[in-house]
Design a protein around this motif. Structure first.
Motif, PDB file in Angstrom:
ATOM      1  N   VAL A 110     -11.275  -1.988  -0.058  1.00 15.08           N
ATOM      2  CA  VAL A 110     -11.240  -1.994  -1.520  1.00 15.08           C
ATOM      3  C   VAL A 110     -12.563  -2.477  -2.101  1.00 15.08           C
ATOM      4  N   LEU A 169     -10.087 -10.913  -6.213  1.00 10.17           N
ATOM      5  CA  LEU A 169      -9.732  -9.505  -6.316  1.00 10.17           C
ATOM      6  C   LEU A 169      -8.381  -9.384  -6.992  1.00 10.17           C
ATOM      7  N   SER A 201       0.249  -5.208  -9.644  1.00  7.29           N
ATOM      8  CA  SER A 201      -0.944  -5.847  -9.097  1.00  7.29           C
ATOM      9  C   SER A 201      -0.640  -7.171  -8.409  1.00  7.29           C
ATOM     10  N   TYR A 259      -3.881   2.441  -2.910  1.00  6.67           N
ATOM     11  CA  TYR A 259      -4.694   2.404  -1.688  1.00  6.67           C
ATOM     12  C   TYR A 259      -3.859   2.975  -0.557  1.00  6.67           C
ATOM     13  N   ALA A 265      -9.153   4.112  -0.740  1.00  3.83           N
ATOM     14  CA  ALA A 265      -8.598   4.174  -2.091  1.00  3.83           C
ATOM     15  C   ALA A 265      -8.144   5.595  -2.391  1.00  3.83           C
ATOM     16  N   THR A 317     -13.678   0.790  -7.366  1.00  5.63           N
ATOM     17  CA  THR A 317     -13.527  -0.617  -7.732  1.00  5.63           C
ATOM     18  C   THR A 317     -14.505  -1.008  -8.837  1.00  5.63           C
ATOM     19  N   SER A 360       0.820  -1.217   0.000  1.00 14.00           N
ATOM     20  CA  SER A 360       0.000   0.000   0.000  1.00 14.00           C
ATOM     21  C   SER A 360       0.851   1.264   0.000  1.00 14.00           C
ATOM     22  N   PHE A 371      -2.362  -2.211  -4.893  1.00 14.32           N
ATOM     23  CA  PHE A 371      -2.538  -1.571  -3.594  1.00 14.32           C
ATOM     24  C   PHE A 371      -1.709  -0.303  -3.433  1.00 14.32           C
ATOM     25  N   PHE A 398      -8.432  -1.589  -9.090  1.00 13.03           N
ATOM     26  CA  PHE A 398      -9.088  -2.593  -8.265  1.00 13.03           C
ATOM     27  C   PHE A 398     -10.228  -3.224  -9.055  1.00 13.03           C
ATOM     28  N   ALA A 431      -5.693  -6.367  -7.458  1.00 11.66           N
ATOM     29  CA  ALA A 431      -5.528  -5.025  -6.904  1.00 11.66           C
ATOM     30  C   ALA A 431      -4.110  -4.509  -7.060  1.00 11.66           C
TER      31      ALA A 431
END
Length: 454
Positions: free
Chosen positions: A283, A386, A321, A393, A428, A289, A169, A390, A446, A388
């Motif tokens: 998320v 998922l 990702s 985020y 996010a 998303t 993150s 991050f 996401f 993502a």
């Protein structure tokens, strides 16, 4: 050992002098229930007094000389001459011990002032009053002590090692309970033409093709502010008073594992599924998303689903990702087949996948790591898969923790209860999917898979 009871205990009245095993006597004395009684034999009593004085003298002298030992803060090596016993014993468990003494008056009567001064002097720990006072019954603890920075950071670091979201993150350390961070506005519809292309991903900066000596068109990126407000994350754990009396220091690793593991689990669950009410907005709940609308087969994950989810991700996010899947999907993923029915993970079995990483659960899908967890919705429901990035985020915390102790909350089970508090938020970085150059196609960092079938 002969002891004198300071309180009524086990059908014995206060003031009674009894002889019990040394081990049991030591525990009762530690809890403030009894004190060592004078020996019936004056000569033996004098011998005990001399022996105690000699032992204390040796201990005091040892603290003034250079010795070999282990200091949790300085590592293994030579201890500085004159270093106090308190410095040698410094560790998270020792701090928790003194917090317990400071806040559990029934268990450690008359030692609160000493403990408070020790916490302040040795650990730089200050007392903070809680807004909520429901932990204790009656006059129990209504506040907690700040964890020494070294140990607070260590606990958060250990929590990160067990986490799914935090290691990837955009992590912020807040100087206060809330803060504003400038971020690019990346969620508008681009309006550039062939002569002046524009991408929402770069915040509206527009490059223009011009002829020689022709003036360019100035542009500047659009910014917005992201408001971060940390929420209070609380954890409770109970530990037997007899266990604590045996050895606080031996519990150091266990306390760190308990607290860091609980923090990691609670944080991850909120970062993934939190609704944003007095907790981070996860998320799965973020308006940024994208939910891919259908899957090939109910309750299953197929290669086509993986391709569709990857295709809905913003291209710039694909290299960063990670796949996050509910744990039940492990068996389906290792048996994933292509359009010709060939199992795609067959070449990776055993030594063909470098030290049997397949058995260890270290899988890749389209070149990106796959993480399995119980913190997502169950198999067959929306969000069980998922993909993502991050880094888009934000996770934020104050970088500090607080611990409180109570000997009243679990009085009926003879346990001491600890409450640990962290202040943390997550959300996010963007508030809507990106719109591509065509003005209609949406992508996002996401992407989750719907439970609906095509």
């Amino acid at each position: 050992m002969r002891i004198k009871l300071l309180k009524n205990y086990d059908e014995q009245q206060k003031g009674a002098i009894v002889s019990i095993k040394d081990e049991d006597a030591t525990k009762l004395i530690a809890f403030g229930i009894a004190e060592k009684a004078a020996s019936a034999d004056p000569i033996a009593s004098l011998a005990d007094t001399i022996k105690t004085a000699v032992a204390e003298g040796f201990a005091a002298g040892a603290a003034e000389v250079t010795t070999k030992g282990y200091n949790p803060l300085k590592g293994t090596g030579r201890i500085d001459p004159g270093e106090s016993e308190a410095d040698r014993r410094k560790c998270l468990a020792d701090q928790v011990k003194w917090i317990t003494i400071a806040q559990c008056q029934n268990t450690y009567p008359g030692r609160q002032r000493e403990a408070q001064e020790h916490l302040e002097k040795v650990y730089g720990s200050s007392f903070r009053v809680f807004d909520k006072k429901d932990m204790a019954e009656g006059s129990g603890a209504t506040g907690g002590y700040t964890v020494a920075p070294d140990y607070g950071q260590e606990l958060l670091q250990l929590a990160q090692e067990e986490s799914i979201v935090r290691p990837f993150s955009n992590n912020k350390k807040l100087p206060a309970r809330e803060a504003y961070y400038p971020m690019l506005n990346q969620t508008f519809v681009p309006s550039g033409t062939q002569g002046a292309p524009q991408s929402a991903y770069y915040g509206g900066v527009k490059m223009t093709w011009t002829g020689e000596a022709q003036p360019g068109t100035p542009t500047e990126p659009a910014f917005k502010q992201v408001h971060i407000v940390t929420n209070e994350l609380q954890g409770l754990t109970k530990i037997s008073r007899f266990l604590l009396s045996d050895s606080f220091i031996s519990l150091d690793a266990e306390l760190k594992s308990l607290f860091s593991g609980a923090i990691a689990y609670a944080e991850d669950f909120a970062f993934l599924q939190g609704d944003g009410v007095a907790k981070p907005k996860g998320v799965l709940q973020s308006p940024a998303t994208i939910t891919y609308p259908t899957r090939a087969t109910a309750n299953q994950f197929k290669l086509a689903d993986a391709a569709n989810v990857m295709g809905a991700m913003t291209p710039q996010s694909r290299p960063n990702s990670v796949w996050v899947m509910t744990n039940n999907l492990f068996s389906q993923l290792v048996q994933l087949v292509d359009a010709s029915g060939r199992v795609t993970y067959i070449p990776n079995v055993g030594t063909g996948y470098n030290e049997a990483k397949l058995a260890m659960g270290q899988l890749l899908l389209f070149g990106r790591p796959v993480l399995f967890t119980e913190k997502l919705p169950p198999l067959g429901t929306t969000g069980d898969v998922l993909l993502a990035d991050f880094s888009k985020y934000i996770t934020a915390d104050t970088g500090s923790l607080e611990i409180a102790a109570s000997d009243q909350y679990a009085f009926n089970t003879n346990q001491i209860t600890y409450r640990i508090i962290e202040r943390v938020d997550g959300q996010a970085q963007i508030d809507a999917p990106f719109t591509q150059q065509d003005g209609t196609t949406k992508t996002s960092p996401f992407v989750i898979l719907s439970s609906a079938t095509s």
